[in-house]
Design an enzyme around this catalytic site. Structure first.
Site, PDB file in Angstrom:
ATOM      1  N   ASP A  66     -52.707   8.777  50.539  1.00  0.00           N
ATOM      2  CA  ASP A  66     -51.981  10.365  50.279  1.00  0.00           C
ATOM      3  C   ASP A  66     -51.474  10.584  49.039  1.00  0.00           C
ATOM      4  O   ASP A  66     -51.365  11.223  48.012  1.00  0.00           O
ATOM      5  CB  ASP A  66     -51.414  11.061  51.337  1.00  0.00           C
ATOM      6  CG  ASP A  66     -51.972  12.084  52.542  1.00  0.00           C
ATOM      7  OD1 ASP A  66     -53.472  11.460  52.356  1.00  0.00           O
ATOM      8  OD2 ASP A  66     -51.225  12.115  53.730  1.00  0.00           O
ATOM      9  N   ARG A 108     -65.715  18.947  56.179  1.00  0.00           N
ATOM     10  CA  ARG A 108     -64.909  17.163  56.966  1.00  0.00           C
ATOM     11  C   ARG A 108     -65.333  17.424  58.032  1.00  0.00           C
ATOM     12  O   ARG A 108     -65.513  17.394  58.968  1.00  0.00           O
ATOM     13  CB  ARG A 108     -63.303  17.558  56.918  1.00  0.00           C
ATOM     14  CG  ARG A 108     -63.119  17.832  55.090  1.00  0.00           C
ATOM     15  CD  ARG A 108     -61.019  18.396  55.051  1.00  0.00           C
ATOM     16  NE  ARG A 108     -60.991  16.870  55.360  1.00  0.00           N
ATOM     17  CZ  ARG A 108     -59.821  16.044  55.256  1.00  0.00           C
ATOM     18  NH1 ARG A 108     -58.869  17.498  55.612  1.00  0.00           N
ATOM     19  NH2 ARG A 108     -59.066  15.520  55.696  1.00  0.00           N
ATOM     20  N   SER A 153     -57.429   6.057  60.596  1.00  0.00           N
ATOM     21  CA  SER A 153     -56.678   7.197  60.859  1.00  0.00           C
ATOM     22  C   SER A 153     -56.083   7.760  61.736  1.00  0.00           C
ATOM     23  O   SER A 153     -55.841   7.401  63.463  1.00  0.00           O
ATOM     24  CB  SER A 153     -58.259   8.361  60.847  1.00  0.00           C
ATOM     25  OG  SER A 153     -57.638   9.315  61.412  1.00  0.00           O
ATOM     26  N   LYS A 210     -61.376  13.704  52.251  1.00  0.00           N
ATOM     27  CA  LYS A 210     -60.267  14.376  51.904  1.00  0.00           C
ATOM     28  C   LYS A 210     -60.514  16.328  51.479  1.00  0.00           C
ATOM     29  O   LYS A 210     -61.753  16.340  51.816  1.00  0.00           O
ATOM     30  CB  LYS A 210     -58.997  14.136  51.150  1.00  0.00           C
ATOM     31  CG  LYS A 210     -58.823  12.148  51.652  1.00  0.00           C
ATOM     32  CD  LYS A 210     -57.755  12.396  53.360  1.00  0.00           C
ATOM     33  CE  LYS A 210     -57.243  11.447  53.325  1.00  0.00           C
ATOM     34  NZ  LYS A 210     -57.684  11.429  55.428  1.00  0.00           N
ATOM     35  N   LYS A 217     -44.548  16.699  56.030  1.00  0.00           N
ATOM     36  CA  LYS A 217     -45.747  17.708  56.560  1.00  0.00           C
ATOM     37  C   LYS A 217     -46.409  17.046  58.143  1.00  0.00           C
ATOM     38  O   LYS A 217     -46.740  17.649  59.234  1.00  0.00           O
ATOM     39  CB  LYS A 217     -47.054  17.519  55.870  1.00  0.00           C
ATOM     40  CG  LYS A 217     -48.466  18.446  55.954  1.00  0.00           C
ATOM     41  CD  LYS A 217     -48.913  18.299  54.710  1.00  0.00           C
ATOM     42  CE  LYS A 217     -50.006  18.063  54.178  1.00  0.00           C
ATOM     43  NZ  LYS A 217     -51.076  17.487  55.863  1.00  0.00           N
ATOM     44  N   ARG A 261     -52.789  18.554  46.881  1.00  0.00           N
ATOM     45  CA  ARG A 261     -52.352  17.023  45.816  1.00  0.00           C
ATOM     46  C   ARG A 261     -53.021  16.318  44.374  1.00  0.00           C
ATOM     47  O   ARG A 261     -52.932  15.911  43.686  1.00  0.00           O
ATOM     48  CB  ARG A 261     -53.028  15.543  46.858  1.00  0.00           C
ATOM     49  CG  ARG A 261     -52.227  15.896  48.257  1.00  0.00           C
ATOM     50  CD  ARG A 261     -51.777  14.647  48.801  1.00  0.00           C
ATOM     51  NE  ARG A 261     -51.686  14.523  50.515  1.00  0.00           N
ATOM     52  CZ  ARG A 261     -50.765  15.285  50.815  1.00  0.00           C
ATOM     53  NH1 ARG A 261     -49.455  15.276  50.512  1.00  0.00           N
ATOM     54  NH2 ARG A 261     -50.482  15.412  51.610  1.00  0.00           N
ATOM     55  N   GLY A 270     -56.656  18.921  58.266  1.00  0.00           N
ATOM     56  CA  GLY A 270     -57.613  18.589  59.040  1.00  0.00           C
ATOM     57  C   GLY A 270     -56.849  17.807  60.085  1.00  0.00           C
ATOM     58  O   GLY A 270     -56.837  18.026  61.380  1.00  0.00           O
ATOM     59  N   ARG A 277     -60.852  13.058  46.518  1.00  0.00           N
ATOM     60  CA  ARG A 277     -60.315  12.540  45.853  1.00  0.00           C
ATOM     61  C   ARG A 277     -60.601  11.764  44.869  1.00  0.00           C
ATOM     62  O   ARG A 277     -60.343  11.612  43.800  1.00  0.00           O
ATOM     63  CB  ARG A 277     -59.632  12.743  46.225  1.00  0.00           C
ATOM     64  CG  ARG A 277     -58.687  13.600  47.216  1.00  0.00           C
ATOM     65  CD  ARG A 277     -57.639  12.858  48.281  1.00  0.00           C
ATOM     66  NE  ARG A 277     -57.112  14.629  48.359  1.00  0.00           N
ATOM     67  CZ  ARG A 277     -55.607  14.318  49.608  1.00  0.00           C
ATOM     68  NH1 ARG A 277     -55.315  14.294  50.310  1.00  0.00           N
ATOM     69  NH2 ARG A 277     -55.587  15.917  49.535  1.00  0.00           N
TER      70      ARG A 277
HETATM   71  C1  S3P Z   1     -52.878  12.334  58.677  1.00  0.00           C
HETATM   72  C2  S3P Z   1     -53.186  11.123  58.196  1.00  0.00           C
HETATM   73  C3  S3P Z   1     -54.143  10.961  57.507  1.00  0.00           C
HETATM   74  C4  S3P Z   1     -53.319  11.799  55.828  1.00  0.00           C
HETATM   75  C5  S3P Z   1     -53.411  13.184  56.473  1.00  0.00           C
HETATM   76  C6  S3P Z   1     -52.048  13.090  57.697  1.00  0.00           C
HETATM   77  C7  S3P Z   1     -51.710  12.437  59.694  1.00  0.00           C
HETATM   78  O1  S3P Z   1     -54.963  11.386  57.108  1.00  0.00           O
HETATM   79  O2  S3P Z   1     -54.526  11.622  54.918  1.00  0.00           O
HETATM   80  O3  S3P Z   1     -52.538  13.863  54.954  1.00  0.00           O
HETATM   81  O4  S3P Z   1     -50.034  12.838  59.390  1.00  0.00           O
HETATM   82  O5  S3P Z   1     -51.789  12.005  60.906  1.00  0.00           O
HETATM   83  P1  S3P Z   1     -56.332  10.486  58.480  1.00  0.00           P
HETATM   84  O6  S3P Z   1     -55.993  10.217  59.755  1.00  0.00           O
HETATM   85  O7  S3P Z   1     -57.915  10.594  58.569  1.00  0.00           O
HETATM   86  O8  S3P Z   1     -56.092   9.585  57.512  1.00  0.00           O
END
Ligand code: S3P
Length: 434
Positions: free
Chosen positions: A319, A124, A167, A346, A25, A392, A96, A350
């Site tokens: 995740d 969010r 992040s 999230k 993803k 999830r 997100g 969670r």
């Molecule tokens: C992701 C980063 C993470 C993760 C999300 C996917 C990404 O989020 O939890 O499922 O693809 O960069 P955060 O950047 O908020 O930690």
């Protein structure tokens, strides 16, 4: 309104078989965005089947990028860095990643865009991208730091940005905006997060400098870098594989083969932890595809010991914590998770969702502001699970249900389609019953 679906999960006696995961993803989002702003055509095979990555493709189309899908391959005609104004708001759905990462690209355009999301996404925090993008010169209106975002883009200036939260989405947003900025943008992260954006930028032809800084890292990119299209096959999603790996872990004697799986070191901490907990994993093939490590695994369930996840591990496993936690009562010593406050913002809270659903199944669990403590050696019973609209959570409790006494009803099971529409069928195909 989406109709709620329920899935009944019956206990299993073992887990056995082989799985091939849909494309990762995180990588699918990044490739779709970069292919759109690259020059020339890209072909992305094994593109994620999840609704989130479809949201990214939908937004790119709305911004004037032409693409076609045949099976799970997406062919994208890149437009170069300049996109076209969208006729309506960009709908990021539940994603997100789409909103946060694409905001960096939209901020570099000479037009205004509106980004919207579903109910969960609208709750969010977006301040984390609004702040650096505003510092770069974008004008952003929001509902007190939450979606919808109205972004007036244009001439951006480079910044030196020290991320206050670990992040990967924020890091990616700023690096993407850096492509449109005057000068060199530097992003420093306190703890290392997934580096797919840095790897993908190189794959698409941008020069990017990187180095490690203690437990974190820095990346620098100059504005005006031109990107070219790529042809590639996206490795299988490791965070989706986590559900099957945990399903294997809870049954001594289970056997699982996983082919063409993403093994990027910034994601593969899960495999180390599972091995420490007693799952036997051997890597039968290892290869590199466009800077991303890809491997095949042979997995056998043996012992299932406890673990403690904190600090850098909490960021690296963010995740996968829901499924580790949902299956933790079956460990010998239990699981303690700390420093994982990000889990509260999230797709659902969670920490609260895992604690509430574990209690429904009869488990003892202690909840902290930044984590959970789940004693080992517990027996769970079937229950009615509330997925809380979170993919999830739905999948994590379907796995926990395999070793419960009695049947478990997963309410809100449709949310699994956000990242993995075929999840329940695949899990069912692996479960052995008397
Ligand atoms: C992701 C980063 C993470 C993760 C999300 C996917 C990404 O989020 O939890 O499922 O693809 O960069 P955060 O950047 O908020 O930690």
């Amino acid at each position: 309104m989406k109709t709620e679906t329920q899935v009944l999960v019956r206990p299993a006696r073992n887990v056995r078989g082989s799985v091939q995961l849909p494309g990762d993803k995180s990588i699918s989002h990044r490739y779709a965005m970069l292919a759109g702003i690259a020059e020339g055509k890209s072909r992305l095979e094994n593109y994620s089947t999840g609704a989130d990555c479809a949201s990214t493709l939908g937004c790119m189309r709305a911004l004037g990028v032409k693409w076609e899908k045949s099976g799970n391959a997406v062919e994208v005609e890149g437009r170069g860095l300049s996109l076209a104004p969208a006729a309506a708001a960009l709908d990021c759905g539940n994603s997100g990643s789409t909103m946060r990462m694409l905001s960096g690209i939209v901020a570099g355009q000479k037009f205004s865009s509106e980004m919207i999301g579903d109910e969960s996404l609208s709750r969010r925090p977006m301040e984390r991208v609004i702040q650096p993008l505003s510092e770069m010169g974008a004008k952003i209106d929001s509902a007190r730091g939450k979606p919808p975002l109205r972004i007036s883009g244009g001439a951006l200036k480079a910044i030196d940005f020290k991320m206050p939260v670990a992040s990967a989405q924020v890091k990616s947003c700023v690096l993407f905006a850096g492509l449109y900025a005057d000068g060199e943008t530097r992003v420093e992260e306190p703890l290392r997060t997934r580096d797919h954006t840095e790897v993908a930028l190189r794959t698409f032809g941008a020069r990017i400098e990187r180095k490690s800084l203690g437990q974190g890292s820095e990346a620098r990119i100059r504005g005006g870098e031109r990107l070219h299209g790529v042809e590639t096959r996206i490795p299988g999603d490791l965070s989706s594989a986590a559900f099957f790996l945990c399903a294997a872990a809870i049954f001594p004697g289970s056997q699982l083969a996983v082919a063409h799986l993403l093994m990027n070191p910034t994601r593969a901490r899960l495999l180390d932890i599972l091995m420490q907990m007693g799952l036997r994993i051997s890597v039968t093939e290892l290869d590199e595809v466009n800077g991303e490590l890809v491997g095949s695994l042979q997995v056998e369930g043996a012992q299932w010991k406890g673990a403690a996840i904190r600090g850098a591990d909490a960021a690296a496993l963010i995740d996968e914590i829901p499924v580790l936690a949902a299956t933790a009562p079956y460990t010998e010593q239990g699981l303690e998770v700390r420093d994982a406050k990000e889990l509260r913002v999230k797709e659902s809270d969670r920490i609260a969702a895992v604690a509430a659903n574990l209690r429904r199944m009869g488990a003892e669990v202690e909840e902290f502001d930044d984590g959970l403590k789940i004693p080992g050696g517990q027996r769970l019973h079937g229950a009615e699970i509330d997925a809380c609209g979170d993919h999830r959570i739905a999948m994590a409790f379907a796995v926990a249900a395999l070793r419960a006494e009695g049947e478990t009803l997963i309410r809100g099971a449709e949310s699994a389609a956000i990242s993995y529409p075929a999840f329940f069928d695949t899990l069912e195909g692996l479960a052995e019953r008397n």
